[in-house]
Design a protein around this motif. Structure first.
Motif, PDB file in Angstrom:
ATOM      1  N   PRO A 110       0.817  -1.226   0.000  1.00 42.86           N
ATOM      2  CA  PRO A 110       0.000   0.000   0.000  1.00 42.86           C
ATOM      3  C   PRO A 110       0.846   1.268   0.000  1.00 42.86           C
ATOM      4  O   PRO A 110       0.553   2.221  -0.721  1.00 42.86           O
ATOM      5  N   LEU A 111       1.937   1.277   0.791  1.00 36.84           N
ATOM      6  CA  LEU A 111       2.785   2.464   0.863  1.00 36.84           C
ATOM      7  C   LEU A 111       3.564   2.651  -0.440  1.00 36.84           C
ATOM      8  O   LEU A 111       3.727   3.778  -0.917  1.00 36.84           O
ATOM      9  N   ALA A 112       4.030   1.545  -1.020  1.00 39.58           N
ATOM     10  CA  ALA A 112       4.769   1.639  -2.282  1.00 39.58           C
ATOM     11  C   ALA A 112       3.876   2.212  -3.375  1.00 39.58           C
ATOM     12  O   ALA A 112       4.283   3.109  -4.120  1.00 39.58           O
ATOM     13  N   ARG A 182      -5.675  -3.130 -10.737  1.00 41.26           N
ATOM     14  CA  ARG A 182      -5.434  -3.412 -12.151  1.00 41.26           C
ATOM     15  C   ARG A 182      -3.938  -3.399 -12.479  1.00 41.26           C
ATOM     16  O   ARG A 182      -3.440  -4.244 -13.237  1.00 41.26           O
ATOM     17  N   LEU A 183      -3.211  -2.449 -11.885  1.00 41.23           N
ATOM     18  CA  LEU A 183      -1.788  -2.313 -12.189  1.00 41.23           C
ATOM     19  C   LEU A 183      -0.927  -3.310 -11.430  1.00 41.23           C
ATOM     20  O   LEU A 183       0.061  -3.817 -11.957  1.00 41.23           O
ATOM     21  N   LEU A 184      -1.277  -3.571 -10.168  1.00 43.67           N
ATOM     22  CA  LEU A 184      -0.486  -4.482  -9.342  1.00 43.67           C
ATOM     23  C   LEU A 184      -1.377  -5.568  -8.748  1.00 43.67           C
ATOM     24  O   LEU A 184      -1.614  -5.607  -7.551  1.00 43.67           O
ATOM     25  N   PRO A 185      -1.918  -6.463  -9.571  1.00 43.30           N
ATOM     26  CA  PRO A 185      -2.823  -7.493  -9.063  1.00 43.30           C
ATOM     27  C   PRO A 185      -2.132  -8.382  -8.038  1.00 43.30           C
ATOM     28  O   PRO A 185      -1.005  -8.830  -8.231  1.00 43.30           O
ATOM     29  N   GLY A 186      -2.813  -8.609  -6.921  1.00 45.46           N
ATOM     30  CA  GLY A 186      -2.273  -9.475  -5.888  1.00 45.46           C
ATOM     31  C   GLY A 186      -1.260  -8.807  -4.978  1.00 45.46           C
ATOM     32  O   GLY A 186      -0.790  -9.422  -4.023  1.00 45.46           O
ATOM     33  N   ALA A 187      -0.894  -7.553  -5.255  1.00 43.17           N
ATOM     34  CA  ALA A 187       0.147  -6.907  -4.459  1.00 43.17           C
ATOM     35  C   ALA A 187      -0.367  -5.703  -3.702  1.00 43.17           C
ATOM     36  O   ALA A 187       0.371  -5.052  -2.991  1.00 43.17           O
ATOM     37  N   VAL A 188      -1.635  -5.383  -3.841  1.00 40.67           N
ATOM     38  CA  VAL A 188      -2.180  -4.186  -3.215  1.00 40.67           C
ATOM     39  C   VAL A 188      -3.157  -4.576  -2.109  1.00 40.67           C
ATOM     40  O   VAL A 188      -4.027  -5.415  -2.302  1.00 40.67           O
ATOM     41  N   ALA A 189      -2.983  -3.965  -0.976  1.00 40.70           N
ATOM     42  CA  ALA A 189      -3.845  -4.237   0.166  1.00 40.70           C
ATOM     43  C   ALA A 189      -5.212  -3.630  -0.074  1.00 40.70           C
ATOM     44  O   ALA A 189      -5.425  -2.882  -1.026  1.00 40.70           O
ATOM     45  N   PRO A 190      -6.181  -3.966   0.800  1.00 44.96           N
ATOM     46  CA  PRO A 190      -7.528  -3.418   0.643  1.00 44.96           C
ATOM     47  C   PRO A 190      -7.549  -1.891   0.607  1.00 44.96           C
ATOM     48  O   PRO A 190      -6.576  -1.226   0.949  1.00 44.96           O
ATOM     49  N   THR A 191      -8.678  -1.388   0.199  1.00 51.10           N
ATOM     50  CA  THR A 191      -8.852   0.048   0.010  1.00 51.10           C
ATOM     51  C   THR A 191      -8.431   0.853   1.229  1.00 51.10           C
ATOM     52  O   THR A 191      -7.772   1.892   1.099  1.00 51.10           O
ATOM     53  N   ALA A 192      -8.790   0.386   2.398  1.00 52.06           N
ATOM     54  CA  ALA A 192      -8.504   1.140   3.621  1.00 52.06           C
ATOM     55  C   ALA A 192      -7.006   1.370   3.792  1.00 52.06           C
ATOM     56  O   ALA A 192      -6.566   2.460   4.166  1.00 52.06           O
ATOM     57  N   ALA A 193      -6.190   0.337   3.518  1.00 45.58           N
ATOM     58  CA  ALA A 193      -4.749   0.471   3.700  1.00 45.58           C
ATOM     59  C   ALA A 193      -4.165   1.442   2.682  1.00 45.58           C
ATOM     60  O   ALA A 193      -3.301   2.267   3.017  1.00 45.58           O
ATOM     61  N   LEU A 194      -4.622   1.350   1.441  1.00 46.05           N
ATOM     62  CA  LEU A 194      -4.127   2.260   0.409  1.00 46.05           C
ATOM     63  C   LEU A 194      -4.541   3.698   0.709  1.00 46.05           C
ATOM     64  O   LEU A 194      -3.738   4.624   0.609  1.00 46.05           O
TER      65      LEU A 194
END
Length: 325
Positions: A110-112, A182-194
């Protein structure tokens, strides 16, 4: 999608080749070769040095990040630019690989992704100011040029787009999460973390402002590198003219964001803009070819190292004890 990318890249390459042949193959290559190996090494070393302020502009966005973590973002920026300039991706593909490189070195997904979004935004804001500077110089040096109005319209559209992109980050987290997935499938945490990561970054406006300033300095430094290239091929042109050429070339490249490596687009921009400042089109094309060669010479080793790191981590992840043999 891949077939379309191949077609677009092929058309861009054909345009670049046509421009070189039209201007004069011998003249273009003679100018490029005049640099020599020593001059080319200077251009490559200068390009490597530029990654430091660009990486720092990304790093300063990270709240409470230690100074030691700066090297992660310098490296991630190196991967990002190398992928954009060497691999047959659009500029968006390079941005994704840059975020991936940061994740592989311990930055949370999420931070990345959030910091990458903000870094792209601050770079865009700095570029808008850089393009505005280029338009001012163009209007002063070539007041009769019809291109000024075109670039002013483009600048206005870029400013509106930048404002919308910023608003999306602050108030459209659901859409940002959709883009991240879409850009990083499987590597992005849920909406709240992002969303939390984006909010944490924007709670420090001084950091965001510093990132913009560093990116603007990076654009100016890039123009200085191009001025050095012109001098190495024997063209005497002042720095403000080169800044105008560079800012408008990169404005054109940004407009063609989906064209892999901006093939043909960069060459056409140099061929059209250089003569407005008293520089022959052949010299503009020679500098474009030199920059392409420099990007390959710098980018290929970076990508090979990145691939080796990826491979080592993949092997380590596949072993029960998590260690390499």
């Amino acid at each position: 999608m891949k077939f379309r990318i191949v077609i677009i890249a092929a058309l861009g390459f054909a345009l670049a080749l046509y421009l070189v042949m039209y201007v004069g193959l011998g003249a273009v290559f003679s100018a490029a070769i005049a640099v020599g190996w020593g001059g080319f090494a200077i251009l490559c070393l200068y390009a490597l040095a530029l990654f430091v302020p660009l990486g720092v502009a990304w790093h300063v966005l990270i709240p409470d990040s230690p100074v030691a973590g700066m090297k992660i973002f310098v490296w991630a920026r190196m991967v990002r630019d190398a992928a954009s300039e060497v691999l047959p991706f659009s500029q968006l593909g390079g941005i994704v690989l840059g975020a991936r490189a940061a994740i592989l070195h311990g930055v949370s997904p999420p931070l990345a992704f959030a910091s990458m979004i903000v870094d792209v935004t601050t770079e865009m804001l700095a570029q808008i100011a850089y393009i505005a500077l280029g338009i001012v110089i163009l209007s002063a040096r070539a007041p009769q040029s019809s291109l000024t109005r075109i670039f002013v319209i483009g600048l206005a559209l870029a400013a509106v787009g930048g404002g919308l992109f910023f608003a999306l980050q602050r108030y459209g987290h659901w859409m940002t999460e959709k883009l991240a997935a879409r850009l990083l499938p499987g590597a992005v945490a849920p909406t709240a973390a992002l969303a939390a990561s984006l909010d944490a970054i924007y709670r420090h406006p001084a950091r965001v402002g510093l990132s913009v300033a560093l990116h603007f300095a990076g654009w100016i430094a890039s123009a200085i590198g191009t001025w050095i290239a012109f001098r190495l091929i024997g063209v005497r042109v002042d720095l403000p003219s080169v800044m105008a050429i560079e800012s408008l070339v990169y404005a054109t490249r940004s407009a063609a964001v989906l064209v892999p490596n901006a093939l043909g687009v960069q060459e056409a921009a140099y061929a059209v803009l250089a003569p407005l400042f008293g520089v022959g089109a052949e010299f503009g094309l020679a500098v474009s070819l030199l920059k392409r060669a420099r990007d390959i010479a710098v980018g290929v080793p970076i990508l090979l190292i990145w691939q080796a790191v990826e491979g080592q981590r993949a092997v380590a992840a596949g072993r029960p004890d998590g260690h390499l043999r």
